[in-house]
Every structure is written in C-alpha cells, then in structure tokens.
Design an enzyme around this catalytic site. Structure first.
Site, PDB file in Angstrom:
ATOM      1  N   TRP A 185       0.870  -1.170   0.000  1.00 36.25           N
ATOM      2  CA  TRP A 185       0.000   0.000   0.000  1.00 36.25           C
ATOM      3  C   TRP A 185       0.907   1.219   0.000  1.00 36.25           C
ATOM      4  CZ3 TRP A 185      -0.255   3.691   4.101  1.00 36.25           C
ATOM      5  CH2 TRP A 185      -1.029   4.809   3.745  1.00 36.25           C
ATOM      6  N   GLU A 224      -3.123  -2.836  -2.293  1.00 37.43           N
ATOM      7  CA  GLU A 224      -4.282  -2.281  -1.588  1.00 37.43           C
ATOM      8  C   GLU A 224      -4.793  -1.009  -2.255  1.00 37.43           C
ATOM      9  OE1 GLU A 224      -3.537  -1.721   2.568  1.00 37.43           O
ATOM     10  OE2 GLU A 224      -5.546  -0.997   2.999  1.00 37.43           O
ATOM     11  N   LYS A 226      -7.345   2.414  -2.379  1.00 34.89           N
ATOM     12  CA  LYS A 226      -7.787   3.407  -1.393  1.00 34.89           C
ATOM     13  C   LYS A 226      -8.532   4.558  -2.053  1.00 34.89           C
ATOM     14  CE  LYS A 226      -6.306   5.826   2.699  1.00 34.89           C
ATOM     15  NZ  LYS A 226      -5.346   5.989   3.763  1.00 34.89           N
ATOM     16  N   ASP A 257      -9.652  -3.133   1.895  1.00 34.61           N
ATOM     17  CA  ASP A 257      -9.740  -2.545   3.237  1.00 34.61           C
ATOM     18  C   ASP A 257     -11.125  -1.933   3.357  1.00 34.61           C
ATOM     19  OD1 ASP A 257      -9.671  -0.500   5.293  1.00 34.61           O
ATOM     20  OD2 ASP A 257      -7.505  -0.776   5.370  1.00 34.61           O
ATOM     21  N   HIS A 260     -11.859   1.837   3.021  1.00 35.41           N
ATOM     22  CA  HIS A 260     -11.351   2.588   1.872  1.00 35.41           C
ATOM     23  C   HIS A 260     -12.361   2.867   0.764  1.00 35.41           C
ATOM     24  CE1 HIS A 260      -6.839   1.674   2.727  1.00 35.41           C
ATOM     25  NE2 HIS A 260      -7.483   2.187   3.750  1.00 35.41           N
ATOM     26  N   HIS A 284      -8.559  -6.253   4.816  1.00 33.28           N
ATOM     27  CA  HIS A 284      -8.193  -5.416   5.960  1.00 33.28           C
ATOM     28  C   HIS A 284      -9.515  -5.025   6.615  1.00 33.28           C
ATOM     29  CE1 HIS A 284      -3.885  -3.847   4.958  1.00 33.28           C
ATOM     30  NE2 HIS A 284      -3.948  -5.157   5.070  1.00 33.28           N
ATOM     31  N   ASP A 292     -12.089   7.241   6.674  1.00 31.83           N
ATOM     32  CA  ASP A 292     -11.304   6.032   6.908  1.00 31.83           C
ATOM     33  C   ASP A 292     -10.654   6.146   8.293  1.00 31.83           C
ATOM     34  OD1 ASP A 292      -9.668   3.805   6.645  1.00 31.83           O
ATOM     35  OD2 ASP A 292      -8.143   4.893   5.508  1.00 31.83           O
ATOM     36  N   ASP A 294     -10.430   4.163  10.859  1.00 32.55           N
ATOM     37  CA  ASP A 294      -9.794   3.003  11.476  1.00 32.55           C
ATOM     38  C   ASP A 294     -10.231   2.777  12.921  1.00 32.55           C
ATOM     39  OD1 ASP A 294      -7.980   1.747   9.446  1.00 32.55           O
ATOM     40  OD2 ASP A 294      -7.264   3.793   9.309  1.00 32.55           O
ATOM     41  N   ASP A 324      -7.154  -4.160  10.195  1.00 29.07           N
ATOM     42  CA  ASP A 324      -6.419  -2.904  10.023  1.00 29.07           C
ATOM     43  C   ASP A 324      -7.178  -1.756  10.667  1.00 29.07           C
ATOM     44  OD1 ASP A 324      -4.645  -0.977   9.334  1.00 29.07           O
ATOM     45  OD2 ASP A 324      -5.176  -0.894   7.212  1.00 29.07           O
TER      46      ASP A 324
HETATM   47  C1  RNT Z   1      -3.829   2.798   4.887  1.00 32.18           C
HETATM   48  C2  RNT Z   1      -3.937   1.356   4.620  1.00 32.18           C
HETATM   49  C3  RNT Z   1      -2.792   0.512   5.122  1.00 32.18           C
HETATM   50  C4  RNT Z   1      -2.304   0.909   6.496  1.00 32.18           C
HETATM   51  C5  RNT Z   1      -1.353  -0.061   7.124  1.00 32.18           C
HETATM   52  C6  RNT Z   1      -0.653   0.516   8.313  1.00 32.18           C
HETATM   53  O1  RNT Z   1      -4.969   3.483   4.651  1.00 32.18           O
HETATM   54  O2  RNT Z   1      -5.137   0.882   5.128  1.00 32.18           O
HETATM   55  O3  RNT Z   1      -3.145  -0.811   5.055  1.00 32.18           O
HETATM   56  O4  RNT Z   1      -3.358   1.126   7.374  1.00 32.18           O
HETATM   57  O5  RNT Z   1      -0.497  -0.550   6.196  1.00 32.18           O
HETATM   58 ZN    ZN Z   2      -5.442  -1.233   5.106  1.00 31.16          ZN
END
Ligand code: RNT
Ligand code: ZN
Length: 416
Positions: A185, A224, A226, A257, A260, A284, A292, A294, A324
């Site tokens: 990523w 990945e 986003k 993810d 994302h 993720h 996003d 998290d 994640d």
């Molecule tokens: C970032 C991505 C990525 C990170 C990690 C730390 O938006 O989700 O995967 O969160 O690699």
């Molecule tokens: Zn991620």
C-alpha cells in the site's frame, strides 16, 4: 458462565441449527482453522522501530490512552497477551518499520532478511505465521509520491525498498512452510487538484511491474486500493480502478480494506465481482466512521455482510483475513481483542447461515420464503456457538476477557 451451562446451550443450538441443515461442529472447525492476521501496528499506533518520525502518508491515529508499546519486546509481549484471549489460528502482520534494527538506523533501501530473523524465530516459537508490508510512510522521502514519483531518484529508492521487502516476505514464507502474504500500500496522492492523473498512475504501474519481476515462490503479493488519505484528498494514485485493473491483469491479490470506500458504498458486494477477476483477496477488516478513521472492528452489518459474501462465494480458501485499525483512544490490547473476536463472530455467523435452504428458495423463485428465513436466521442461537468455540479453545468466554485486560493494564501497560 459455567462450563456445563455453555455446553448445554451449545447442544440446544446445535439441534436448532441442524433443523435448518447447518452443521455447527463443522462451522466451529472451519473457524478454528481460519487464521486471522493480527496487525502488529495496533500495539504502538503505527510507530515502528525505525526512528522517532511521526506517522505520515495520510493515515492518523487519534487518542493518547496510556500504555503504548514502545519497543520490540513490548510489542511482542502485547501481541502474545492479545493472542491468549483469542481462539483459533493466528498470523502476525508486520510492517517493514518493525524490523529488529538493534538500535541502528537502517534505511528502507537497506533492509534485509537479517532484520527479521528474530521475528521469524519468535513467530515459530509462539505459533504464529507471518505476513508482511512494505512501508511507504513516515520517512523523509515519503512526500506525496513514492512509487509513482517522476523523480527517478525517489522512485528508485522506493522500488528498491519494495523489492527488498518481497525478499524478506519470501524468507518468512520459506521458514514457516506457508506463503507470507505481502501487502503493498502506498499513500501516493495529492491534496489539491492535479492535471497529470494518468502520468502518475502509469509510473506506478511501471514501478510495480519492475518490483514484481522477481519470482519468489514462498510469498504472495497483494496491492491495496484506497479512496483518499488525510492531506491527500483530491487524488489517489492507487485508486480502486487502478488496483482492480492492475491486479486483474497481473494476477495479483487485491487488498480490500473496508475503510477505503465511500461511506455509502456496499463494500461486501465487491467480493463477488473481484473474485471473478483476481486470484485471491486480502482483507483489511476495519470500521470507518465518516472517513477512513480506522475505528475498532465490531460485529456490524458491514462486517457481517462481508463474511457472508465470502462464504456464499465459497471463497474462504481464496481469502486472507487481516485486521487494520489503530485506536489509541481506549486500551490498545482491549481494542485488539474486541476487533479480532468481532471478526471471528462475523465469520462464524456467515458459516452458520442456512445457505442450502436459502439457495433452494432462491432457485425456486420463492422470494417471500428466502426473505423470511434470512430474517429468522438473525435470531438463531449464534452466541451459544461462539461461546462454545471460545471454551473449546480455552480462551475467555463472553465478557470474561474484560478483567483479564484490566489486570494486564494494571500490571503492565499502565507502568509504561
Ligand atoms: C492505509 C492502509 C494501510 C495501512 C497499514 C498501516 O490506509 O489501510 O493498510 O493502514 O499498512
Ligand atoms: Zn489497510
């Protein structure tokens, strides 16, 4: 909860599910065998051990709850403690900045397998398999563009880094007798409007092609996608279209993810499409709130639907499950355990869906019956099966992990 009570409830649940053609023993067996890749970065707010440089690359941890892991020993200790509260099989997902650098500064284009040897050993001793990530953020050369940078010096630096990371992942895979899944990523993007959208994506694709040239049999690469990063809101080089197209044409694993995408987008629906065109998925699992953000993964509709789609597509063997999120606002180990157990709950719930019956209804165009059973399935005694799963695997059942985490906080993390 008493053991006898848990077992009794499970017996009742098993019979009830059996009436609908669902084998709970089998579901528990599959759940036990499905590894969850714990993200090491929940222990220390994605800091790593390379330098004291803060987090960059459009991601951000919020909160300053005490007890962050500050070094490799603390990260390992916390991960092991979290593992003791989570049933099933485990992997550990490392980022390059978590290398065992022994206090020396090792730049990203210098990293070697030797910096991960102690991790490989530790993982073996503690029943983990390792996954890996190259790290584009938190470095003086990160800027806004890494692998898509038109400046050859910067771009070469990140190509070298990523190539080295693939070799490290390969060594991990070889040592553990199971491929290491390495995620790429990169944060590349722009805060404001830009004109050469196509150019940076072309450079990114060229960099990736160069990185992937080396055949490495003991690792698998994933990429990945986003939507945007903080401070990089107007343009993301590795957008969904880019990553979807790239993975489909290069036979690469797509990293999905759940944070994302647009907030109103139905992420679970992507599974059934992506699986037609990419070989495997890396998940993720996260929880976005308005962005996003998290937040800690919970058992919500989005996560339940995600796992349902995977099970319905019979794609568990083509999916790698990782977490994640990075929440520094509450006890970090607590966050770790809540999110992992929630992921397992969602997978179990998917495995317990009366799918054969639902499919039968769908085939016969019995719309009312299908919807009715979907609704009734929501109140089946799922909790009794999850409790049994935890009991069987000798980890705390139900809320019993709360006092364990409180004790660890008192004895360990509050003293940091
Ligand atoms: C970032 C991505 C990525 C990170 C990690 C730390 O938006 O989700 O995967 O969160 O690699
Ligand atoms: Zn991620």
């Amino acid at each position: 909860m008493k053991e006898a009570q848990i077992l009794k409830s499970y017996e009742v649940a098993r019979e009830r599910y059996a009436e609908l053609g669902v084998d709970t023993d089998k579901a528990v067996e599959i759940l036990e065998a499905t590894p969850i890749s714990l993200h090491c970065w929940q222990t220390d707010d994605v800091m790593g051990f390379e330098s004291d440089a803060g987090l960059s690359g459009g991601i951000q941890t919020t909160g300053n709850y005490p007890g962050r892991a500050r070094n490799i020993d603390e990260v390992r200790k916390d991960v092991l403690f979290a593992k003791s509260l989570i049933a099933g099989s485990h992997r550990l997902n490392l980022h390059e900045i978590y290398g065992d650098f022994q206090g020396k500064f090792v730049d990203r284009d210098e990293v070697e397998v030797k910096h991960f040897e102690s991790w490989i050993q530790w993982a073996k001793e503690n029943g983990f398999k390792l996954d890996f990530n190259s790290t584009s953020f938190g470095h003086p050369k990160s800027g806004n563009l890494s692998l898509s940078n038109p400046d050859p010096a910067i771009r070469e630096f990140w190509i070298e880094h990523t190539k080295r990371c693939r070799r490290i992942a390969d060594a991990m895979g070889k040592a553990q007798g199971d491929p290491c899944i390495m995620n790429i990523w990169v944060h590349d993007g722009s805060k404001d409007l830009i004109v050469d959208r196509h150019l940076y994506r072309r450079i990114f694709a060229e960099s990736l092609d160069e990185i992937l040239e080396e055949e490495l049999p003991d690792m698998k690469t994933c990429l990945e996608a986003k939507l945007f990063g903080i401070g990089l809101e107007s343009y993301t080089v590795g957008s969904h279209d880019f990553v979807g197209g790239y993975c489909a044409t290069r036979n690469l694993i797509y990293t999905l993810d759940t944070g994302h995408y647009e907030m109103t987008e139905n992420v679970s629906d992507m599974v059934a499409s992506l699986l037609l065109f990419v070989p495997e998925l890396m998940l993720h699992v996260s929880r976005p709130i308005r962005w996003d953000s998290d937040h800690v993964t919970i058992m919500n509709d989005q996560t339940l639907d995600l796992f349902k789609e995977i099970v319905r597509a019979d794609a568990l063997s083509r999916s790698h499950i990782g977490l994640d999120y990075f929440d520094a606002a509450i006890n970090r180990i607590g966050a770790y355990v809540i999110g992992t157990r929630a992921t397992q709950k969602c997978l179990l719930s998917a495995l317990l869906e009366p799918l054969a019956k639902l499919r039968e209804y769908e085939k016969a165009d019995k719309g009312f019956q299908r919807l009715a059973l979907m609704e009734e399935a929501k109140t089946l005694p799922f909790g009794a099966v999850f409790d049994y799963f935890n009991l069987k695997n000798e980890v705390p059942v139900g809320e019993a992990f709360i006092p364990e985490i409180e004790k660890y906080e008192q004895e360990v993390t509050s003293k940091r």
